[in-house]
Every structure is written in structure tokens, then in C-alpha cells.
Design a protein around this motif. Structure first.
Motif, PDB file in Angstrom:
ATOM      1  N   GLN A 189       0.823  -1.203   0.000  1.00 14.29           N
ATOM      2  CA  GLN A 189       0.000   0.000   0.000  1.00 14.29           C
ATOM      3  C   GLN A 189       0.863   1.262   0.000  1.00 14.29           C
ATOM      4  O   GLN A 189       0.592   2.224  -0.726  1.00 14.29           O
ATOM      5  CB  GLN A 189      -0.938  -0.001   1.219  1.00 14.29           C
ATOM      6  CG  GLN A 189      -2.048  -1.039   1.167  1.00 14.29           C
ATOM      7  CD  GLN A 189      -1.547  -2.461   1.405  1.00 14.29           C
ATOM      8  OE1 GLN A 189      -0.474  -2.665   1.981  1.00 14.29           O
ATOM      9  NE2 GLN A 189      -2.324  -3.436   0.947  1.00 14.29           N
ATOM     10  N   VAL A 190       1.916   1.253   0.805  1.00 13.78           N
ATOM     11  CA  VAL A 190       2.799   2.416   0.850  1.00 13.78           C
ATOM     12  C   VAL A 190       3.569   2.540  -0.458  1.00 13.78           C
ATOM     13  O   VAL A 190       3.722   3.644  -1.010  1.00 13.78           O
ATOM     14  CB  VAL A 190       3.756   2.320   2.052  1.00 13.78           C
ATOM     15  CG1 VAL A 190       4.795   3.436   1.997  1.00 13.78           C
ATOM     16  CG2 VAL A 190       2.982   2.390   3.358  1.00 13.78           C
ATOM     17  N   TRP A 191       4.063   1.418  -0.973  1.00 12.23           N
ATOM     18  CA  TRP A 191       4.774   1.469  -2.254  1.00 12.23           C
ATOM     19  C   TRP A 191       3.879   2.021  -3.356  1.00 12.23           C
ATOM     20  O   TRP A 191       4.324   2.826  -4.185  1.00 12.23           O
ATOM     21  CB  TRP A 191       5.262   0.067  -2.629  1.00 12.23           C
ATOM     22  CG  TRP A 191       5.850   0.015  -4.012  1.00 12.23           C
ATOM     23  CD1 TRP A 191       7.115   0.386  -4.381  1.00 12.23           C
ATOM     24  CD2 TRP A 191       5.181  -0.389  -5.224  1.00 12.23           C
ATOM     25  NE1 TRP A 191       7.280   0.221  -5.742  1.00 12.23           N
ATOM     26  CE2 TRP A 191       6.104  -0.253  -6.277  1.00 12.23           C
ATOM     27  CE3 TRP A 191       3.904  -0.871  -5.504  1.00 12.23           C
ATOM     28  CZ2 TRP A 191       5.785  -0.568  -7.602  1.00 12.23           C
ATOM     29  CZ3 TRP A 191       3.581  -1.186  -6.811  1.00 12.23           C
ATOM     30  CH2 TRP A 191       4.517  -1.035  -7.845  1.00 12.23           C
ATOM     31  N   GLN A 192       2.604   1.632  -3.380  1.00  6.88           N
ATOM     32  CA  GLN A 192       1.677   2.102  -4.413  1.00  6.88           C
ATOM     33  C   GLN A 192       1.553   3.616  -4.404  1.00  6.88           C
ATOM     34  O   GLN A 192       1.423   4.243  -5.462  1.00  6.88           O
ATOM     35  CB  GLN A 192       0.292   1.472  -4.206  1.00  6.88           C
ATOM     36  CG  GLN A 192       0.191   0.013  -4.587  1.00  6.88           C
ATOM     37  CD  GLN A 192      -0.086  -0.185  -6.071  1.00  6.88           C
ATOM     38  OE1 GLN A 192       0.202   0.678  -6.897  1.00  6.88           O
ATOM     39  NE2 GLN A 192      -0.639  -1.320  -6.423  1.00  6.88           N
ATOM     40  N   ARG A 193       1.603   4.217  -3.227  1.00  8.30           N
ATOM     41  CA  ARG A 193       1.438   5.672  -3.139  1.00  8.30           C
ATOM     42  C   ARG A 193       2.633   6.411  -3.739  1.00  8.30           C
ATOM     43  O   ARG A 193       2.497   7.561  -4.151  1.00  8.30           O
ATOM     44  CB  ARG A 193       1.255   6.092  -1.668  1.00  8.30           C
ATOM     45  CG  ARG A 193      -0.039   5.631  -1.049  1.00  8.30           C
ATOM     46  CD  ARG A 193      -0.408   6.489   0.152  1.00  8.30           C
ATOM     47  NE  ARG A 193       0.556   6.389   1.228  1.00  8.30           N
ATOM     48  CZ  ARG A 193       0.468   5.538   2.248  1.00  8.30           C
ATOM     49  NH1 ARG A 193      -0.552   4.684   2.303  1.00  8.30           N
ATOM     50  NH2 ARG A 193       1.379   5.531   3.191  1.00  8.30           N
ATOM     51  N   HIS A 194       3.767   5.748  -3.789  1.00  8.89           N
ATOM     52  CA  HIS A 194       4.982   6.410  -4.265  1.00  8.89           C
ATOM     53  C   HIS A 194       5.548   5.756  -5.522  1.00  8.89           C
ATOM     54  O   HIS A 194       6.642   6.137  -5.954  1.00  8.89           O
ATOM     55  CB  HIS A 194       6.058   6.381  -3.172  1.00  8.89           C
ATOM     56  CG  HIS A 194       5.636   6.995  -1.875  1.00  8.89           C
ATOM     57  ND1 HIS A 194       5.557   8.354  -1.671  1.00  8.89           N
ATOM     58  CD2 HIS A 194       5.237   6.421  -0.712  1.00  8.89           C
ATOM     59  CE1 HIS A 194       5.155   8.601  -0.441  1.00  8.89           C
ATOM     60  NE2 HIS A 194       4.953   7.442   0.165  1.00  8.89           N
ATOM     61  N   ARG A 195       4.815   4.795  -6.116  1.00  4.66           N
ATOM     62  CA  ARG A 195       5.374   4.038  -7.234  1.00  4.66           C
ATOM     63  C   ARG A 195       5.728   4.968  -8.391  1.00  4.66           C
ATOM     64  O   ARG A 195       5.053   5.966  -8.647  1.00  4.66           O
ATOM     65  CB  ARG A 195       4.417   2.938  -7.694  1.00  4.66           C
ATOM     66  CG  ARG A 195       3.149   3.397  -8.354  1.00  4.66           C
ATOM     67  CD  ARG A 195       2.352   2.195  -8.889  1.00  4.66           C
ATOM     68  NE  ARG A 195       3.062   1.516  -9.981  1.00  4.66           N
ATOM     69  CZ  ARG A 195       2.634   0.366 -10.511  1.00  4.66           C
ATOM     70  NH1 ARG A 195       1.546  -0.230 -10.048  1.00  4.66           N
ATOM     71  NH2 ARG A 195       3.317  -0.175 -11.502  1.00  4.66           N
ATOM     72  N   ARG A 196       6.783   4.605  -9.095  1.00  5.39           N
ATOM     73  CA  ARG A 196       7.262   5.411 -10.206  1.00  5.39           C
ATOM     74  C   ARG A 196       6.683   4.905 -11.513  1.00  5.39           C
ATOM     75  O   ARG A 196       6.337   3.728 -11.648  1.00  5.39           O
ATOM     76  CB  ARG A 196       8.793   5.359 -10.237  1.00  5.39           C
ATOM     77  CG  ARG A 196       9.412   6.001  -9.026  1.00  5.39           C
ATOM     78  CD  ARG A 196      10.904   5.769  -8.945  1.00  5.39           C
ATOM     79  NE  ARG A 196      11.607   6.061 -10.189  1.00  5.39           N
ATOM     80  CZ  ARG A 196      12.901   6.300 -10.252  1.00  5.39           C
ATOM     81  NH1 ARG A 196      13.632   6.320  -9.162  1.00  5.39           N
ATOM     82  NH2 ARG A 196      13.484   6.538 -11.419  1.00  5.39           N
ATOM     83  N   ASP A 197       6.597   5.806 -12.500  1.00  9.39           N
ATOM     84  CA  ASP A 197       6.073   5.439 -13.808  1.00  9.39           C
ATOM     85  C   ASP A 197       7.166   5.467 -14.873  1.00  9.39           C
ATOM     86  O   ASP A 197       6.868   5.448 -16.070  1.00  9.39           O
ATOM     87  CB  ASP A 197       4.909   6.351 -14.211  1.00  9.39           C
ATOM     88  CG  ASP A 197       5.310   7.824 -14.261  1.00  9.39           C
ATOM     89  OD1 ASP A 197       6.512   8.133 -14.074  1.00  9.39           O
ATOM     90  OD2 ASP A 197       4.423   8.665 -14.492  1.00  9.39           O
ATOM     91  N   ASP A 198       8.434   5.513 -14.424  1.00  9.93           N
ATOM     92  CA  ASP A 198       9.533   5.569 -15.375  1.00  9.93           C
ATOM     93  C   ASP A 198      10.454   4.344 -15.265  1.00  9.93           C
ATOM     94  O   ASP A 198      11.623   4.405 -15.634  1.00  9.93           O
ATOM     95  CB  ASP A 198      10.348   6.848 -15.181  1.00  9.93           C
ATOM     96  CG  ASP A 198      10.925   6.986 -13.777  1.00  9.93           C
ATOM     97  OD1 ASP A 198      10.601   6.146 -12.908  1.00  9.93           O
ATOM     98  OD2 ASP A 198      11.705   7.932 -13.542  1.00  9.93           O
ATOM     99  N   ILE A 199       9.919   3.236 -14.735  1.00  5.03           N
ATOM    100  CA  ILE A 199      10.682   1.990 -14.622  1.00  5.03           C
ATOM    101  C   ILE A 199       9.988   0.931 -15.469  1.00  5.03           C
ATOM    102  O   ILE A 199       8.767   0.755 -15.374  1.00  5.03           O
ATOM    103  CB  ILE A 199      10.783   1.521 -13.163  1.00  5.03           C
ATOM    104  CG1 ILE A 199      11.505   2.577 -12.309  1.00  5.03           C
ATOM    105  CG2 ILE A 199      11.515   0.180 -13.071  1.00  5.03           C
ATOM    106  CD1 ILE A 199      11.577   2.236 -10.837  1.00  5.03           C
TER     107      ILE A 199
END
Length: 217
Positions: A189-199
Motif C-alpha cells: 500500500q505504501v509502495w503504491q502511493r509512491h510508485r514510479r512510472d519511469d521503470i
């Protein structure tokens, strides 16, 4: 070159670096860095036993044997994926991902090292972000753990910056001496809030059967 063994074909690409499956060719290109020394100043970053604390050439031999043995012990219950970190096509370190009873619990842990000449440039954080993207977006992980000696400030700063929460302490030895370990925990859940869209990921779907996994939901 495509490899017969799917884990060697997995890649994770960020704007600054690539994690490439640790083939023997790539490992051979890392040997000069390992020979020159990864852990040669205090505070010692790795727990015992650790090939990096041995003298050359035992250091290189033990390091290679450890990776070869780990690649040969992959089951649905326990696996470790090894990646060489490439910056502008040059190998500068390694980033690993480990799962135990992953199909049941969905938990992973990570391990990494970076050659001394390449530290202090933000690559450690980029490497960890890349392996977390593989774990959560590629494999469907529920939680990621990490730990580091309390005085390994660089590793602990990376964990904190990426949203991990402190998860207690423990003790381990390094070069035979006890030292305090800081444990960290990152939920999906925490990772989802900060996930990147450039990987970006490649080769993951073909790797899933090797790990005893179906396609992630």
C-alpha cells in the motif's frame, strides 16, 4: 543474447541504470571490482559470512561460487534473483531479490552492493527502487523487508527515503564482532502511493514458472 534460463533474461530499466540478470559474462565483467575491494573500510557493511572480507583471490572465488550455488537452489519455497547493475553499459554493482515461501506470504527482501567509486551519486536509491518495482509490479509482492547495520547510514537513508518503516532491531556479527541491525518494512500500500512510472520490466512473465508462480493479479 537470450538465455535458456529465464531469470537471466529479466531486466529492470530506470532512467539512470539497468538491472540485468547476472549471467556469467556479466559476472566476469564485475570481477575487477570485486578484486579491488568492495568492503575495505569501517564501518563494515556486511554480516558474516561474507566473501568480500576474504583476501584475493579467495574473495573472487568464494563470491562466484556463492552466486552459482544460489542460482542452482531455486525452488518455489526459496529463491534468489541476482542482477548486475549497469550504468551506461558498465557494471558497477549488484542488486538481489530473495523470496521465501513467496507464493504463501508474498514477502521479499533485498541485498545490494555498489563499487566504492560509484557511491554517493544516488545510485543506491535507484537500484532499490528498481528491485522494488520488480517485486511489487512484476511479481505481485505484498511486502518488502530490508535490514542494515545501524551505522550503515547510506543503506538506512535509502530505506527511509523509499517509504520503509522501522521494524525493530536485531543483532548480527561482522568480521566476528557483534553489531546492531536496523530492520525495515515496506507494504504494498505504501509502495503504491509512491510508485514510479519511469521503470520498465522485461522477461518477467517467462520467469514466473521458474519461481513456482502464476501471473500476478
Amino acid at each position: 543474447m537470450a538465455h535458456t534460463y529465464p531469470p537471466l533474461n529479466v531486466t529492470v530499466v530506470t532512467p539512470r541504470l539497468t538491472l540485468a540478470g547476472a549471467s556469467d559474462d556479466l559476472l566476469e565483467r564485475l570481477v575487477p571490482l570485486v578484486r579491488a575491494g568492495i568492503a575495505d573500510t569501517e564501518p563494515w557493511p556486511f554480516d558474516d559470512p561474507m566473501s568480500f572480507y576474504a583476501d584475493s583471490p579467495q574473495r573472487e572465488w568464494r563470491w562466484l561460487r556463492g552466486i552459482w550455488a544460489g542460482r542452482g537452489r531455486v525452488t518455489a519455497d526459496a529463491w534468489r534473483l541476482y542482477f548486475v547493475v549497469l550504468v551506461d553499459g558498465q557494471p558497477v554493482g549488484m542488486q538481489d531479490l530473495t523470496g521465501r515461501d513467496f507464493a504463501r506470504f508474498g514477502t521479499v527482501s533485498s541485498f545490494s552492493w555498489l563499487a566504492p567509486a560509484h557511491r554517493g551519486r544516488g545510485l543506491g536509491r535507484q537500484m532499490r527502487a528498481a528491485i522494488l518495482h520488480l517485486a511489487f509490479a512484476g511479481l505481485g509482492a505484498r511486502e518488502a523487508g530490508s535490514d542494515a547495520f545501524a551505522d550503515n547510514h547510506a543503506s538506512n537513508r535509502v530505506s527511509q527515503a523509499l517509504g520503509y518503516e522501522r521494524n525493530g532491531t536485531d543483532w548480527d556479527t561482522r568480521r566476528g564482532e557483534p553489531a546492531l541491525i536496523q530492520r525495515w518494512r515496506l507494504t504494498r500500500q505504501v509502495w503504491q502511493r509512491h510508485r514510479r512510472d519511469d521503470i520498465t520490466l522485461a522477461g518477467v512473465e517467462q520467469c514466473l514458472p521458474v519461481l513456482g508462480l502464476g501471473r500476478p493479479g
